[in-house]
Write a protein that holds these residues in place. Structure first.
Motif, PDB file in Angstrom:
ATOM      1  N   ILE A 134      11.520  37.939  31.402  1.00 47.77           N
ATOM      2  CA  ILE A 134      12.428  38.190  32.389  1.00 47.77           C
ATOM      3  C   ILE A 134      12.391  39.682  33.136  1.00 47.77           C
ATOM      4  O   ILE A 134      12.163  39.947  34.339  1.00 47.77           O
ATOM      5  CB  ILE A 134      13.846  38.292  31.766  1.00 47.77           C
ATOM      6  N   LEU A 135      11.846  40.841  32.193  1.00 46.91           N
ATOM      7  CA  LEU A 135      11.558  41.971  32.988  1.00 46.91           C
ATOM      8  C   LEU A 135      10.052  42.108  33.313  1.00 46.91           C
ATOM      9  O   LEU A 135       9.482  43.064  33.887  1.00 46.91           O
ATOM     10  CB  LEU A 135      11.931  43.037  31.581  1.00 46.91           C
ATOM     11  N   ALA A 136       9.354  41.031  32.683  1.00 42.73           N
ATOM     12  CA  ALA A 136       7.979  41.230  33.098  1.00 42.73           C
ATOM     13  C   ALA A 136       7.170  42.614  32.636  1.00 42.73           C
ATOM     14  O   ALA A 136       6.468  42.855  33.680  1.00 42.73           O
ATOM     15  CB  ALA A 136       7.776  40.917  34.551  1.00 42.73           C
ATOM     16  N   ILE A 176      21.567  40.455  31.311  1.00 41.25           N
ATOM     17  CA  ILE A 176      21.516  41.189  32.614  1.00 41.25           C
ATOM     18  C   ILE A 176      20.009  41.447  32.812  1.00 41.25           C
ATOM     19  O   ILE A 176      19.459  42.362  32.157  1.00 41.25           O
ATOM     20  CB  ILE A 176      22.298  42.423  32.868  1.00 41.25           C
ATOM     21  N   GLY A 177      19.275  40.835  33.644  1.00 40.70           N
ATOM     22  CA  GLY A 177      18.056  41.272  34.039  1.00 40.70           C
ATOM     23  C   GLY A 177      17.960  41.692  35.478  1.00 40.70           C
ATOM     24  O   GLY A 177      18.894  42.037  36.215  1.00 40.70           O
ATOM     25  N   PRO A 178      16.565  41.780  35.940  1.00 45.40           N
ATOM     26  CA  PRO A 178      16.693  42.428  37.269  1.00 45.40           C
ATOM     27  C   PRO A 178      17.055  41.515  38.500  1.00 45.40           C
ATOM     28  O   PRO A 178      17.320  40.269  38.033  1.00 45.40           O
ATOM     29  CB  PRO A 178      15.126  42.595  37.698  1.00 45.40           C
ATOM     30  N   ILE A 179      17.576  42.090  39.714  1.00 36.62           N
ATOM     31  CA  ILE A 179      18.121  41.199  40.709  1.00 36.62           C
ATOM     32  C   ILE A 179      17.214  40.052  41.044  1.00 36.62           C
ATOM     33  O   ILE A 179      17.825  39.005  41.588  1.00 36.62           O
ATOM     34  CB  ILE A 179      18.464  42.089  41.876  1.00 36.62           C
ATOM     35  N   ASN A 180      15.782  40.020  41.182  1.00 31.20           N
ATOM     36  CA  ASN A 180      14.795  39.195  41.443  1.00 31.20           C
ATOM     37  C   ASN A 180      14.496  38.299  40.162  1.00 31.20           C
ATOM     38  O   ASN A 180      13.470  37.763  40.268  1.00 31.20           O
ATOM     39  CB  ASN A 180      13.655  39.846  42.176  1.00 31.20           C
ATOM     40  N   SER A 181      15.209  38.203  39.338  1.00 31.75           N
ATOM     41  CA  SER A 181      15.009  37.715  37.861  1.00 31.75           C
ATOM     42  C   SER A 181      15.732  36.281  38.192  1.00 31.75           C
ATOM     43  O   SER A 181      16.391  35.955  38.870  1.00 31.75           O
ATOM     44  CB  SER A 181      15.116  38.364  36.897  1.00 31.75           C
ATOM     45  N   PHE A 182      15.729  35.576  36.456  1.00 37.45           N
ATOM     46  CA  PHE A 182      16.292  34.323  36.403  1.00 37.45           C
ATOM     47  C   PHE A 182      17.729  34.369  36.484  1.00 37.45           C
ATOM     48  O   PHE A 182      18.385  35.155  35.786  1.00 37.45           O
ATOM     49  CB  PHE A 182      15.725  33.606  35.450  1.00 37.45           C
ATOM     50  N   GLY A 183      18.454  33.097  37.050  1.00 35.60           N
ATOM     51  CA  GLY A 183      19.934  33.202  36.798  1.00 35.60           C
ATOM     52  C   GLY A 183      20.211  32.227  35.696  1.00 35.60           C
ATOM     53  O   GLY A 183      21.384  32.222  35.066  1.00 35.60           O
ATOM     54  N   SER A 184      19.161  31.495  35.129  1.00 36.13           N
ATOM     55  CA  SER A 184      19.290  30.559  34.271  1.00 36.13           C
ATOM     56  C   SER A 184      17.947  30.275  33.419  1.00 36.13           C
ATOM     57  O   SER A 184      17.194  29.875  34.319  1.00 36.13           O
ATOM     58  CB  SER A 184      20.191  29.256  34.748  1.00 36.13           C
ATOM     59  N   ILE A 185      17.888  30.174  32.511  1.00 36.40           N
ATOM     60  CA  ILE A 185      16.758  29.814  31.762  1.00 36.40           C
ATOM     61  C   ILE A 185      16.844  29.054  30.367  1.00 36.40           C
ATOM     62  O   ILE A 185      17.985  29.239  29.697  1.00 36.40           O
ATOM     63  CB  ILE A 185      15.794  31.078  31.462  1.00 36.40           C
TER      64      ILE A 185
END
Length: 334
Positions: free
Chosen positions: A72-74, A136-145
């Motif tokens: 998520i944060l990579a 809560i992740g970055p805005i360009n990350s996943f909404g569901s995993i």
């Protein structure tokens, strides 16, 4: 032809349809689902003792903490500490806002739980997640995993369509208004169930003709609609009420356009993309139409086929060849 359809889209914006289909009683189905708020524990860590704090976090969220940091944060190992602190500082205000925005978060969690009961009902062999984790992740990350034992929801993509995170120049570059308007808490259960259906039946649409791709989208929408029968069709489709009403009132004209232009068995990816990917609208039908209009037709075709094959379960539906399904449905809106 196009002009007439556009005019209809502009004029007809009436009521939404309601399904009269009987909803199965799943109240007796037991689904253990532990709810955890990773964002609360993450934003409470001591950044001056980061390694110790992350170790404690990993004990409480085994497996997910690693996924959060790596996927998520990579984060890269050589810069993990500095980048983690940077993310922590940048997103701390968003976390504080989320506690206010998601006062009714339990309501959405309950809808996910109900959805999982329907998953168990329709797909009894599927291994359900036992945890619902919010983060809560970055805005360009996943909404569901999905992880081995959990479904995790990224709250940063459900803060409300008017949140500055999305309306900013950077936000609009990532998520134009036709996408960010669906970044509302009410879409959390839909995102969760879409992800579970995708997990059960990974997409295999590449290279297939337009009709096959429309039907495949229709299958998924049909299933999600039955996993969340209490939600409105606007949430299931992602269309606005005006767009959905226009589709329902112009179904015959929309279908005629595809027939008259001989589009159904076309395989050109650029042509197909116009009808089966999200967008502000569908060019051929004007600005009052929704993007991804092909999923609407696919949904109607699947409904017609299922009405003829009520004895078959959803597993049979999902495994059915989409072109064969279309031919057997004999779909012809009046």
């Amino acid at each position: 032809m196009n002009t007439r359809i556009i005019a209809l889209f502009l004029l007809l914006g009436l009521g939404a349809c309601n399904s009269n289909e009987e909803v199965p009683n799943v109240s007796g189905i037991k689904v253990p689902l532990k709810q955890q708020h990773f964002e609360q524990d993450f934003f409470a860590v001591d950044t001056n003792q980061l390694e110790k704090s992350i170790t404690a976090l990993d004990k409480k969220y085994p497996g997910f903490t690693t996924i959060f940091l790596s996927n998520i944060l990579a984060l890269m190992p050589q810069s993990e500490s500095a980048d983690l602190k940077s993310f922590y500082r940048a997103y701390q205000p968003l976390y504080k806002q989320s506690s206010t925005i998601f006062k009714e978060q339990d309501k959405e969690a309950q809808k996910i739980l109900e959805g999982l009961k329907f998953v168990k009902y329709y797909f009894p062999t599927y291994q359900l997640p036992t945890k619902l984790i919010t983060f809560i992740g970055p805005i360009n990350s996943f909404g569901s995993i999905l992880t081995e034992d959990a479904i995790a929801m990224g709250l940063q993509l459900f803060m409300g369509k008017d949140h500055p995170l999305y309306t900013s120049e950077e936000g609009q570059a990532l998520y134009p208004a036709y996408i960010s308007r669906k970044f509302e808490p009410m879409y959390i259960p839909v995102s969760a169930m879409n992800n579970i259906v995708l997990d059960m039946y990974p997409e295999q649409m590449s290279g297939k003709p337009l009709i096959a791709q429309m039907v495949e989208l229709g299958k998924r929408m049909y299933v999600v609609d039955h996993l969340l029968p209490q939600l409105s069709d606007t949430l299931i489709t992602g269309y606005s009420l005006k767009q959905l009403d226009a589709c329902l009132n112009n179904e015959k004209n929309i279908w005629s356009f595809f027939i008259q232009n001989d589009l159904l068995y076309k395989s050109d990816p650029q042509l197909i993309r116009e009808y089966v990917t999200d967008g502000p609208f569908t060019q051929a039908f004007g600005k009052e139409s929704p993007g991804n209009i092909g999923q609407f037709l696919g949904w109607q075709i699947v409904k017609k086929w299922m009405n003829k094959n009520k004895q078959l379960g959803f597993e049979a539906l999902m495994k059915k060849d989409p072109v064969q399904l279309f031919e057997e449905a004999k779909y012809k809106p009046s």
